[in-house]
Design an enzyme around this catalytic site. Structure first.
Site, PDB file in Angstrom:
ATOM      1  N   HIS A 116       4.411  -6.706   4.937  1.00  0.00           N
ATOM      2  CA  HIS A 116       5.441  -7.595   4.733  1.00  0.00           C
ATOM      3  C   HIS A 116       5.061  -9.120   4.482  1.00  0.00           C
ATOM      4  CE1 HIS A 116       6.238  -3.250   5.889  1.00  0.00           C
ATOM      5  NE2 HIS A 116       7.562  -3.266   4.751  1.00  0.00           N
ATOM      6  N   GLU A 157       4.187   2.193  -7.303  1.00  0.00           N
ATOM      7  CA  GLU A 157       4.239   1.250  -7.669  1.00  0.00           C
ATOM      8  C   GLU A 157       3.515   0.883  -9.073  1.00  0.00           C
ATOM      9  OE1 GLU A 157       5.851   0.544  -4.500  1.00  0.00           O
ATOM     10  OE2 GLU A 157       3.771   1.555  -4.867  1.00  0.00           O
TER      11      GLU A 157
END
Length: 351
Positions: A143, A74
């Site tokens: 998540h 990321e």
């Protein structure tokens, strides 16, 4: 403030029934066809079309140089996007889940948000970081997070959260065209469409909800303009994302004449629309899914108190997620739901 769903510049264009995933895909397709500088990057966005299928078919249509997969990195994804933006491209990096965005925070805060200022306008970072966020699909602790408040604290970043397919398409197009970095959070609990009265129990994440009408072709919705969901006199309710549907369902069920604003963009914020509504109703309820302490609701509460104090007839109330790590097995107790929101409404109206 925008009081209906009439998009800018669309005229009498035909509409289609789309869910939010399809509307996002349509927006990306339109912008890639209009602007060759738009590129999409991220984990599994290419051949697979994204874990939620938001980029499905785009690599096949536009090629591997404009829609391409990246390593699980990321920091590298966002850092590369900063460089691409400075070079002249308009990158749209996808972070597969908002929970994974933290390794890229330094690139967002120290580089993307400051690039225009530190270069005296010589360079910009016209990047739109897309990411699904929030709970409701049994995603567990890694998540399901709602980290929007982190980004609203950073000067130089814009933060957008749609609640309908119509807005998702128009806001995403506006975000991609913007010359500043935009964090575009997509509430995955309503990816498959707005729900009809569903707000208090889990459901299979693959179940289809009713779709909504989305105009065909290009249109954009200006960043910084709230949407009037429902006109009322008893209280103002401020919400965004999934919670817009939740508070609307609770208000209807309880028969509360609420003035409901979908903020749509947290930065820039449509403070004028908020002031107008609170001055009319004299009461304000703020609802968001993220944890309470230092959540964006705290900023909203402060702004309402500062700007509308002499119009308030009751203290500002907040209903939020709890100050706990995300509780996978208890996520439906964690969400603001009909019981807690209803109790807050009663409390405000009793004053």
């Amino acid at each position: 403030m925008i009081e209906d769903d009439t998009p800018y510049g669309i005229g009498d264009a035909p509409t289609r029934n789309l869910n939010m995933i399809e509307a996002i895909n349509d927006a990306l397709d339109i912008m890639m066809s209009r602007d060759p500088s738009v590129v999409i990057m991220g984990e599994d966005v290419g051949y697979f079309g994204g874990v939620f299928r938001c980029t499905a078919g785009l690599q096949e249509k536009y090629g591997k140089t404009r829609v391409f997969d990246t390593p699980i990195n990321e920091c590298g994804i966002i850092g590369a996007a900063v460089g691409m933006g400075a070079y002249g491209l308009r990158p749209v990096p996808e972070i597969q889940f908002a929970d994974y965005i933290y390794p890229g925070l330094d690139q967002l805060i120290s580089e993307a948000a400051r690039l225009r200022y530190r270069s005296a306008g010589e360079f910009i970072a016209p990047m739109t970081v897309r990411s699904p966020f929030g709970g409701g699909i049994f995603g567990g602790q890694t998540h399901s997070q709602s980290p929007e408040a982190l980004f609203t604290h950073v000067s130089g970043l814009k933060t957008v959260i749609p609640s309908t397919p119509h807005d998702a398409k128009g806001l995403l197009i506006a975000a991609i065209e913007d010359d500043d970095p935009v964090i575009f959070f997509e509430p995955k609990r309503i990816y498959n469409g707005p729900f009809d009265g569903f707000y208090d129990k889990p459901v299979q994440p693959w179940k289809k909800f009713p779709q909504s009408r989305v105009p065909e072709g290009y249109y954009s919705i200006p960043l910084g303009k709230a949407r009037k969901v429902r006109d009322g006199e008893a209280m103002t309710i401020l919400a965004y994302g999934t919670m817009v549907h939740v508070v609307e369902a609770v208000a209807k069920e309880k028969g509360v004449d609420a003035d409901i604003l979908d903020l749509r963009t947290l930065v820039p914020l449509d403070i004028e629309a908020i002031e107008e509504s609170v001055e009319k109703t004299g009461r304000c309820l703020i609802v968001h899914e993220a944890t309470r302490t230092s959540g964006f609701g705290a900023e909203l509460s402060a702004l309402v108190t500062e700007r509308c104090f002499y119009h308030l007839e009751a203290p500002v109330e907040r209903v939020t997620g709890f100050d706990t790590p995300y509780p996978h097995s208890l996520e439906w107790a964690f969400f603001p739901g009909p019981i807690r929101i209803g109790e807050a409404m009663d409390k405000i109206l009793e004053v």
